[in-house]
Structure formats: C-alpha cells, structure tokens
Design a protein around this motif. Structure first.
Motif, PDB file in Angstrom:
ATOM      1  N   ILE A  59      47.690  15.147  17.739  1.00 49.14           N
ATOM      2  CA  ILE A  59      48.241  16.294  17.024  1.00 49.14           C
ATOM      3  C   ILE A  59      48.671  17.370  18.014  1.00 49.14           C
ATOM      4  O   ILE A  59      48.278  17.343  19.194  1.00 49.14           O
ATOM      5  CB  ILE A  59      47.234  16.890  16.006  1.00 49.14           C
ATOM      6  CG1 ILE A  59      46.039  17.520  16.732  1.00 49.14           C
ATOM      7  CG2 ILE A  59      46.788  15.846  15.006  1.00 49.14           C
ATOM      8  CD1 ILE A  59      45.084  18.253  15.800  1.00 49.14           C
ATOM      9  N   LEU A  60      49.452  18.293  17.503  1.00 48.01           N
ATOM     10  CA  LEU A  60      49.949  19.394  18.319  1.00 48.01           C
ATOM     11  C   LEU A  60      49.752  20.693  17.552  1.00 48.01           C
ATOM     12  O   LEU A  60      50.083  20.778  16.371  1.00 48.01           O
ATOM     13  CB  LEU A  60      51.438  19.208  18.625  1.00 48.01           C
ATOM     14  CG  LEU A  60      52.113  20.273  19.468  1.00 48.01           C
ATOM     15  CD1 LEU A  60      51.725  20.097  20.935  1.00 48.01           C
ATOM     16  CD2 LEU A  60      53.620  20.190  19.325  1.00 48.01           C
ATOM     17  N   ALA A  61      49.186  21.709  18.217  1.00 48.29           N
ATOM     18  CA  ALA A  61      49.001  23.013  17.589  1.00 48.29           C
ATOM     19  C   ALA A  61      50.237  23.858  17.786  1.00 48.29           C
ATOM     20  O   ALA A  61      50.763  23.952  18.905  1.00 48.29           O
ATOM     21  CB  ALA A  61      47.788  23.720  18.186  1.00 48.29           C
ATOM     22  N   SER A  62      50.729  24.452  16.716  1.00 48.02           N
ATOM     23  CA  SER A  62      51.862  25.379  16.787  1.00 48.02           C
ATOM     24  C   SER A  62      51.374  26.754  16.363  1.00 48.02           C
ATOM     25  O   SER A  62      50.886  26.911  15.231  1.00 48.02           O
ATOM     26  CB  SER A  62      52.989  24.935  15.854  1.00 48.02           C
ATOM     27  OG  SER A  62      53.563  23.744  16.321  1.00 48.02           O
ATOM     28  N   PRO A  63      51.451  27.756  17.245  1.00 51.80           N
ATOM     29  CA  PRO A  63      50.953  29.095  16.926  1.00 51.80           C
ATOM     30  C   PRO A  63      51.519  29.620  15.616  1.00 51.80           C
ATOM     31  O   PRO A  63      52.722  29.561  15.378  1.00 51.80           O
ATOM     32  CB  PRO A  63      51.433  29.936  18.121  1.00 51.80           C
ATOM     33  CG  PRO A  63      51.575  28.952  19.230  1.00 51.80           C
ATOM     34  CD  PRO A  63      52.018  27.676  18.589  1.00 51.80           C
ATOM     35  N   LYS A  64      50.644  30.102  14.747  1.00 50.85           N
ATOM     36  CA  LYS A  64      50.973  30.706  13.456  1.00 50.85           C
ATOM     37  C   LYS A  64      51.560  29.719  12.446  1.00 50.85           C
ATOM     38  O   LYS A  64      51.947  30.099  11.354  1.00 50.85           O
ATOM     39  CB  LYS A  64      51.935  31.886  13.649  1.00 50.85           C
ATOM     40  CG  LYS A  64      51.371  33.013  14.499  1.00 50.85           C
ATOM     41  CD  LYS A  64      52.362  34.164  14.588  1.00 50.85           C
ATOM     42  CE  LYS A  64      51.809  35.293  15.457  1.00 50.85           C
ATOM     43  NZ  LYS A  64      52.755  36.420  15.550  1.00 50.85           N
ATOM     44  N   SER A  65      51.645  28.437  12.836  1.00 48.10           N
ATOM     45  CA  SER A  65      52.235  27.452  11.923  1.00 48.10           C
ATOM     46  C   SER A  65      51.266  26.357  11.520  1.00 48.10           C
ATOM     47  O   SER A  65      51.463  25.694  10.513  1.00 48.10           O
ATOM     48  CB  SER A  65      53.471  26.809  12.567  1.00 48.10           C
ATOM     49  OG  SER A  65      54.467  27.769  12.794  1.00 48.10           O
TER      50      SER A  65
END
Length: 470
Positions: A59-65
């Motif tokens: 997985i990939l974390a996207s800031p504020k998303s």
C-alpha cells in the motif's frame, strides 16, 4: 505481544486480499478508524498493520487522502533496452503522426494517445479567476508587448520553485517561452546550425524529431533503458560526431525512464569535458510518485552548458503555452532568437500562471495531480495484466503519465491503431517515436485520464483487439 500478533494478522489478511484481487492497484483502502472498528482493536494497532503493509510495498500512504493499494505483481516482464542503429537516420513518419492527432477534438474517442492530462484533473475554475485578475492588473489588460525575457513576476516564481531540486537559479537566469517545445527550439537555434548532428534517446518524443528535421539537423538515436534512460556508454561513443544532446531525463516521453542521479552527473560531466551543450526537456519532473522530485541534469551543471527547458503544459494549462528555459551561457543567443521569432510571449497567460503559483497553490495542485496519476497508473497496470496477452511487457511508472507497452513481435501497432479506432480508441504507435524502422510492436498509452468503469472497459476492448491480431 498480543497487539503485535493482531496487527500482523490484520496485515496478512489485507495482503492476501490484495494478492487475490479483492483489492486492486489504485483502490482506496478503508480508513484507520474503520479498520480499528471492524477488527475491534485500537487505532494504534490499525496504524501498525498499515505500516507493515506499506513497508512490504502493498500500500501507499497519500497525505490527507488515505491509503491506496500499490501492489505490483511480478509476472509482467519489463520492456527491453532499445537497440537503435547508432547512425544518422531520417525516416520521419509524419503521415502517421498527423493521422493520430487528426481528430484531437473528437470527444467520443478515448484518447490513450494524447500526452496531456484530462480537463477534469486540472484546476480550470481557479485558473479562470486568475485570468480575470490578470486582465484587471496588467497594462492594457494584457494586450501590450512585454520585455523579450518575459514576465519578471513569473520568472521570480519559477526561480523560487526550483528549491525542490536545489536549483540555484534567479529570475535573471530564466527566459519565458511559448511552451517547452518553443524552449527546445530556441535552445537548438542557439547551439546548432543546419547540417549539425545531435544525439537523442530512442524512442523519443516525435515532436523533437520533427523539430530537428525541420531545422536540417542530423539525428543519432541512442540505446535507452526503460528504467534508467539513455545509456551513458553509448553517448560516450558518439561524442566526436555531435554538436548537442537532447534528453528528457525525468520520466521520459514515451518510454517513462528516469535517469539515476549518478548517470545524470556522469552525462553532464562527459558533455562538459567536450564542450557539448545538453538541452534538457524536464516537462515531467514535477509529476513524481516517490518521496521527492528527481533532480534535473541542470542541478549538476557547473559550466552553464545545460539548457533547462520546462513548462506547465503537462501539469496545469496545456493551451496556455507557458514555458521557460534556463539557457546558462547561451542566454544572449536565446534572447536574440526569441526576439527574431516571437518578440514577446503573451503577458496575459504568463500573469495568470504567476498568480496561480502564489501561496503554494501550484504545489497543492501538483500534490493532488500526482496522487490521481499514480492511482491511474496502478489501474492501467492491473488492466493490462487482466486483459492483454501474457507476452506484454511494461514498466510500472514512477512518474509522468506515459506508459510504454511492448507487445509480441507479431503485432503491428500501426495496424492496431486503425483497428482500435473502429472502436473509438486511440493509441500512439511506437513507430511515431523514431526515425528508424523499429518499435513496430510497441505503443505509448497515456493514463492522464480520470479512472472510470468505461475507461477500464476500453482497455479490455483494446486487449481483445490485440489478441485477435496475433
């Protein structure tokens, strides 16, 4: 210990769901609070589970998303390093290029061939407001000529924006242009003469080939790796023959490669040692999917021999034609050439873009655009896995919005173009991106679209057409 076992169990469950296709690349995962509630555990345990998945590349974390699936299956092979004939060639395919772009305004066609983001991905309403503001603030409402070097306000913001790759540029180092192609044209005019030879990647954006041919320049195409870009050793061999070199160093169009920093340093030094200018087209550098923007070759230029060209045509406003060049020691000649061919770039468009660059709005837009395009790239990869023949080769994009697809040798993508157009699907055949007889089984696809079920269905249809053509 009990909490550690639980977060590992949650991570393994979600990883299994991703591997089996329950969650697909680009899908948004449940929030941390939802995971905490569904598994009856603490928020910290949910955070640990997602951290484990992120560490393993699922997985990939996207800031504020939130969190998105980033799983990259291993059963797709990468395209091979290209092997063009390292000699002058001039077999330009203008008829094919004209055909692909002939129906550019037909909205019924799914344009996987078009190298710009879809309108819905751009902040058009905000740009419209800045356009009105620019009309009210400029002398003559933007109808007057301005200084040949271009808008001081825009040049100031461009110089400031280079902080993200440690650019040591001031507004005086920059000349505004009508897009990146105009910047490259000025750079070639300032560094070469008719009959000179230049070196480029292979494949390379067809517009550069057309420009070089129109100026009477000879072109040598260099072997290019789909991941690391042009082969420095191949460039070294042709140095005695060339007057200039053009590279799209970051997320190259069409192949998508990004030169490692050590290659950029080596190429810049190699060319500087032979007093050969490097024209760098850095259109896609700001559309990165990693943690930070890759530096352009200009970051390692100590002699003023790198002419750095860029624009907002691929990130903000294609039709505004706002670009720029940092020409180094060739500034005087670039200004002379611009004065001959254009005199002045449109003040209204430049002022609009300069206004938009205020208060971090451009960076905020780029952040959203990168998230959207990264998710799109994962959707495209998964669709190619699901619907294209097993022999298909692609690279997981690390930036930009171009995907180079290598098909079985039996497939002629020029013929495929006409077959796909019968289903209202447009692709860019590989033969467009070379002056030689190569890449006939390759194509460029653009994922600069909003992802929808209809788009997935079009990719499925394209896969079926490919299978029938084999």
């Amino acid at each position: 210990m009990k909490g550690e076992i639980l977060y590992q169990k949650i991570a393994k469950t979600i990883a299994w769901q991703i591997k089996t296709g329950i969650w697909k690349p680009g899908d948004k995962l449940p929030s941390l609070r939802t995971i905490s509630r569904e598994y009856g555990t603490s928020l910290n345990t949910a955070i640990q589970a997602y951290y484990e998945l992120e560490k393993e590349g699922f997985i990939l974390a996207s800031p504020k998303s939130g969190y998105f699936v980033n799983y990259k299956p291993l059963h797709l092979s990468a395209p091979t390093t290209t092997q063009p004939r390292i000699k002058y060639a001039a077999e330009e395919n203008n008829d094919l290029i004209s055909e692909v772009y002939r129906t550019i305004e037909d909205l019924s066609i799914t344009r996987l061939s078009l190298g710009v983001p879809e309108d819905i991905l751009l902040p058009i309403a905000k740009l419209n407001k800045e356009l009105v503001r620019a009309m009210r603030s400029l002398p003559g409402s933007g109808t007057r000529y301005e200084d040949t070097q271009g808008s001081p306000k825009l040049r100031k913001y461009i110089a400031r924006f280079t902080y993200n790759w440690n650019g040591l540029l001031s507004e005086d180092d920059i000349v505004t242009t009508s897009g990146a192609s105009h910047a490259v044209s000025l750079a070639l005019s300032a560094t070469t003469q008719k009959g000179d030879t230049i070196a480029v990647e292979s494949p390379v954006y067809f517009g550069l080939l057309q420009l070089a041919n129109s100026m009477g320049l000879r072109v040598i195409e260099l072997p290019t790796n789909p991941v690391t870009g042009v082969e420095p050793d191949a460039l070294k061999k042709v140095l005695p023959q060339i007057k200039a070199c053009i590279l799209i160093s970051n997320f190259s169009n069409p192949i998508g490669s990004c030169m490692p920093e050590e290659h950029k340093k080596a190429v810049v030094k190699m060319l500087a040692d032979h007093h050969i200018p490097l024209i760098e087209d850095d259109l896609y550098g700001d559309v990165f999917f990693g943690n930070s923007r890759p530096s352009p070759c200009k970051a390692f230029d100590e002699e003023g021999l790198v002419l750095w060209c860029c624009s907002v045509s691929k990130t903000l406003a294609p039709g505004y034609r706002v670009g720029w060049i940092a020409p180094g020691k060739f500034k005087k000649e670039v200004l002379r050439q611009k004065n001959i061919t254009l005199i002045s770039t449109p003040p209204l468009n430049q002022e609009t873009i300069a206004n938009f660059m205020e208060n971090d709005r451009y960076e905020n837009h780029l952040r959203k655009l990168r998230q959207e395009l990264h998710a799109n790239s994962l959707h495209f990869v998964q669709s190619i896995i699901d619907y294209f023949p097993e022999e298909t080769r692609i690279i997981h994009p690390q930036g930009g919005f171009m995907m180079w697809v290598e098909l079985d040798k039996k497939v002629d993508t020029t013929k495929l173009y006409y077959q796909a157009m019968q289903q209202k699907i447009s692709i860019a055949p590989g033969r467009m991106f070379t002056l030689q007889d190569q890449f006939n089984n390759c194509m460029r696809l653009s994922y600069g679209h909003q992802w929808t079920p209809i788009l997935e269905e079009r990719l499925k249809t394209l896969g079926e057409i490919i299978k029938k053509s084999m």
